[in-house]
Design an enzyme around this catalytic site. Sequence first.
Site, PDB file in Angstrom:
ATOM      1  N   LYS A  52      37.210  34.933  36.583  1.00 30.61           N
ATOM      2  CA  LYS A  52      38.255  35.013  35.556  1.00 30.61           C
ATOM      3  C   LYS A  52      37.790  34.318  34.285  1.00 30.61           C
ATOM      4  O   LYS A  52      37.966  34.817  33.178  1.00 30.61           O
ATOM      5  CB  LYS A  52      39.550  34.362  36.063  1.00 30.61           C
ATOM      6  CG  LYS A  52      40.299  35.206  37.058  1.00 30.61           C
ATOM      7  CD  LYS A  52      41.419  34.428  37.739  1.00 30.61           C
ATOM      8  CE  LYS A  52      42.007  35.277  38.871  1.00 30.61           C
ATOM      9  NZ  LYS A  52      42.968  34.556  39.694  1.00 30.61           N
ATOM     10  N   GLN A  96      46.283  29.577  40.756  1.00 26.69           N
ATOM     11  CA  GLN A  96      45.595  30.372  41.779  1.00 26.69           C
ATOM     12  C   GLN A  96      46.243  30.166  43.148  1.00 26.69           C
ATOM     13  O   GLN A  96      46.474  29.030  43.577  1.00 26.69           O
ATOM     14  CB  GLN A  96      44.104  29.972  41.817  1.00 26.69           C
ATOM     15  CG  GLN A  96      43.244  30.768  42.773  1.00 26.69           C
ATOM     16  CD  GLN A  96      43.066  32.235  42.368  1.00 26.69           C
ATOM     17  OE1 GLN A  96      43.152  32.586  41.193  1.00 26.69           O
ATOM     18  NE2 GLN A  96      42.831  33.083  43.334  1.00 26.69           N
ATOM     19  N   ASP A 119      50.674  36.328  35.712  1.00 30.05           N
ATOM     20  CA  ASP A 119      50.663  36.980  37.025  1.00 30.05           C
ATOM     21  C   ASP A 119      51.848  37.920  37.197  1.00 30.05           C
ATOM     22  O   ASP A 119      51.839  38.769  38.097  1.00 30.05           O
ATOM     23  CB  ASP A 119      50.752  35.915  38.128  1.00 30.05           C
ATOM     24  CG  ASP A 119      49.399  35.511  38.684  1.00 30.05           C
ATOM     25  OD1 ASP A 119      48.521  36.375  38.765  1.00 30.05           O
ATOM     26  OD2 ASP A 119      49.257  34.323  39.053  1.00 30.05           O
TER      27      ASP A 119
END
Length: 281
Positions: A52, A96, A119
Amino acid sequence: MILIDGKKAAAELRAELKEEVAELKSKHNKVPGLTVILIGDLTPSQIYVRNKEKSANEVGLKSEVIKYPDSVEEKTVLEKIQELNNDETVSGILVQLPLPKHIDKQKVIEAIDPSKDVDGFHPMNVGNLSSGYESSIPCTPLGCYLLIKKIEPNLSGKKAVVVGRSNLNGKPMTQLLLKENCTVTITHSKTKDLKAECLEADIIVAAVGIPELVRGDWVKKDSIVIDVGINKTDNGIVGDVHFDEVSKNAKALTPVPGGVGPMTIACLLKNTIDCFKRSQI
Ligand code: GUN
């Protein structure tokens, strides 16, 4: 059979995003920023986060990773999220997953300002997506959606079967396909006759976490099959779709790896840029 090249599609999307970041930079004199919080030392999470960061830098985003040990207190994480919510240089926040057991995942997700929730996991974004309003869209289903649209731009009236009902993939995927006027069936591990359901589908999205579940005789000719699975087996990494069998029947199929995976990360960058743009209005 069309082998859907997720690596190529992701590289094209990143190139577009890079141009967009450069334009935003000249217009606003600042760039979108992505902050990732990584807790613990799980290897897959570390690999994802490294990828990422690398991709974010490649398109010109400001990128930061905040690491905590497994033992970090929930309170510390929640306070850091609050700080990031108030930081104007941070456009997107991602924590995460999975989290250590002593940290309440839902509390963490709900602590993130919905306008920075790259997200798309915050209940506000989940609700907005299901109501058809503007929202952050979870990165993996967004990536699947963009790949499907490349093969079939007009999805109206198509029969789609989503295998798996998770909040990360199956449910948001269903909402995206509904928005495109597909007739969507959500199936899962308790579905009575999964094969019969899949045989009806013009589009199958397999996101259930069962290695090679979808077999060659489950798909009709001319179907588009998207494989979200990443399963470790004795024969290496395989998807939720039996690649060799299904590739003989389907019109188009994503490989594992090199299908959905690269698109997920590119979509995270897209979400970060979209959050930035909405914050500048
Ligand atoms: N872990 C595996 N996939 C994801 C994802 O899409 N978002 C977050 N936050 N964690 C993950």
